[in-house]
Design a protein around this motif. Structure first.
Motif: not given
Length: 413
Positions: A339-340, A248, A342-344, A252, A258, A348, A256
């Motif tokens: 994880t959550v 993961t 980082t995504i939010l 990421l 991020r 960038k 994603f």
């Protein structure tokens, strides 16, 4: 099945578009192995539903219970082996991306995956070792010869991955001493740390205990005890879950796009989770060795007509298991938050910071390890040979101890 279909069609399209040349990459080959096992697994589960459905409607008077268990475990055991094939593939992926590591012999690694396809399903027989409706000859064949060939595949991967790491690290310049390559590995990178911890725990705890459970004579002392879920935690959680957590930290920034938030917490997360799950596995297996049953609502047998007292050590094992379960839960919670989050909220990722976003890695890398069909080209791996010797020594000693334990509770002569 739909996911498998999409994966197979994607391989065909990739070949037509020239995404790769020659054989599919090793990591993809491992994923294909998992796909083939998944098809067999889902088919086993679907097939056994047909007679049970007809029986429920009254069209069939009875179902052979041995046949039902045999086919059902083709699904039950196979569903775990999908994970094994995938997480082994991810081991190769992570070391290739972070270290530029190539397998010691790509042909041998592919052969190991092929052994999974041929023999992992036969090894599901170890769930039926106390089944009176099956002959001892059938049990011994499937859990000795067939199981050992499946284990051979895992042994090949388990020895190849650290060997590939050592070969890459020595090419990266870490040539001093026997274990300098290991000390200088990127332990601060959660992807590498999680992968290597998964490798060690899967091999020492899951692998060795799996062979012990697959031995017909020893199995009788451990079947349906807490030893069984202890083994499962070492394979499915310490092996698969920890590997998925590790990868993961690469997905990421790459998918994603991020940067991982809280990098210090992310660095420690795999260690917290690994220590917790190792404790769960060890103390479950310890309690199971002392006879503590699984699938029982009250092991103390309160108010039972025929009472039974487990040794005090068994309850100590259960208490320690609970403590390490809290630690593993903390590690899991950290993973979800990181994880959550980082995504939010992660920064960038672009061309200027992509390498930084992948975390610490050696300054020099071996190019072409990910996309090319290739091997490491060296077997000068003194550190790996020592690690493999330690593993086999632990395996032989533990195997002997279990036979000794069996001889004490089941006198011969």
């Amino acid at each position: 099945m739909l996911g498998c279909f999409v994966f197979l069609v994607t391989l065909v399209i990739a070949k037509e578009e020239g995404t790769y040349e020659g054989s599919i990459p090793l990591v993809t080959f491992g994923a294909l192995t998992a796909c083939i096992i998944a098809v067999f697994t889902v088919a086993s589960g679907a097939i056994i539903l047909i007679p049970t459905w007809l029986w429920s409607l009254g069209y069939i008077a009875e179902i052979n219970t041995v046949m039902y268990k045999l086919v059902w475990w083709g699904m039950g055991h196979g569903s775990q082996q999908i994970n094994v094939a995938v997480h082994v593939s991810i081991w190769y992926l992570i070391i290739a991306v972070l270290l530029g590591a190539k397998p010691l012999s790509e042909k041998v690694s592919r052969t190991a995956f092929f052994l999974y396809i041929l023999f992992l399903q036969l090894a599901s027989a170890h769930h039926l070792l106390v089944e009176p409706g099956l002959s001892s000859e059938w049990k011994v064949f499937n859990t000795s010869y067939a199981l050992y060939l499946a284990v051979l595949g895992s042994l090949i991967h388990g020895m190849t991955v650290p060997g590939a790491i050592e070969a890459a690290q020595r090419k990266n310049g870490y040539v001093n001493g026997i274990f300098n390559w290991l000390r200088k590995a990127p332990w601060g990178n959660p992807a590498f740390a999680g992968m290597f911890l998964s490798l060690v725990l899967f091999g020492f705890l899951g692998g060795i205990s799996g062979v012990v459970l697959g031995t017909e004579q020893i199995n009788i002392t451990l079947h349906n005890t807490l030893y069984v879920p202890g083994h499962f935690h070492a394979t499915v959680v310490a092996g698969t879950t920890l590997t998925f957590m590790a990868v993961t930290y690469l997905l990421l920034p790459l998918i994603f796009q991020r940067q991982v938030i809280w990098p210090t917490l992310a660095k420690w997360q795999p260690y917290v989770f690994a220590i917790g799950i190792a404790g769960i596995s060890l103390f479950m297996m310890g309690a199971g060795t002392l006879g503590v049953s699984r699938r029982h609502w009250d092991i103390a047998f309160s108010d039972a007509v025929l009472s039974f007292d487990y040794p005090a050590t068994a309850f100590l094992m259960l208490g320690l298991n609970g403590m390490f379960a809290i630690l593993a839960t903390l590690g899991g919670a950290l993973y979800v938050l990181i994880t959550v989050g980082t995504i939010l909220f992660g920064k960038k990722v672009d061309g200027s910071n992509i390498m930084e976003s992948l975390g610490p890695m050696p300054q020099r890398q071996v190019s072409g390890a990910v996309k090319e069909y290739c091997s490491a080209g060296t077997f000068h791996l003194p550190g790996t040979y020592i690690l493999v010797t330690v593993f086999f020594t632990a395996f032989v000693l533990y195997y002997f101890v279990n036979w000794k334990y069996l001889s004490e509770i089941w006198p011969i002569g």
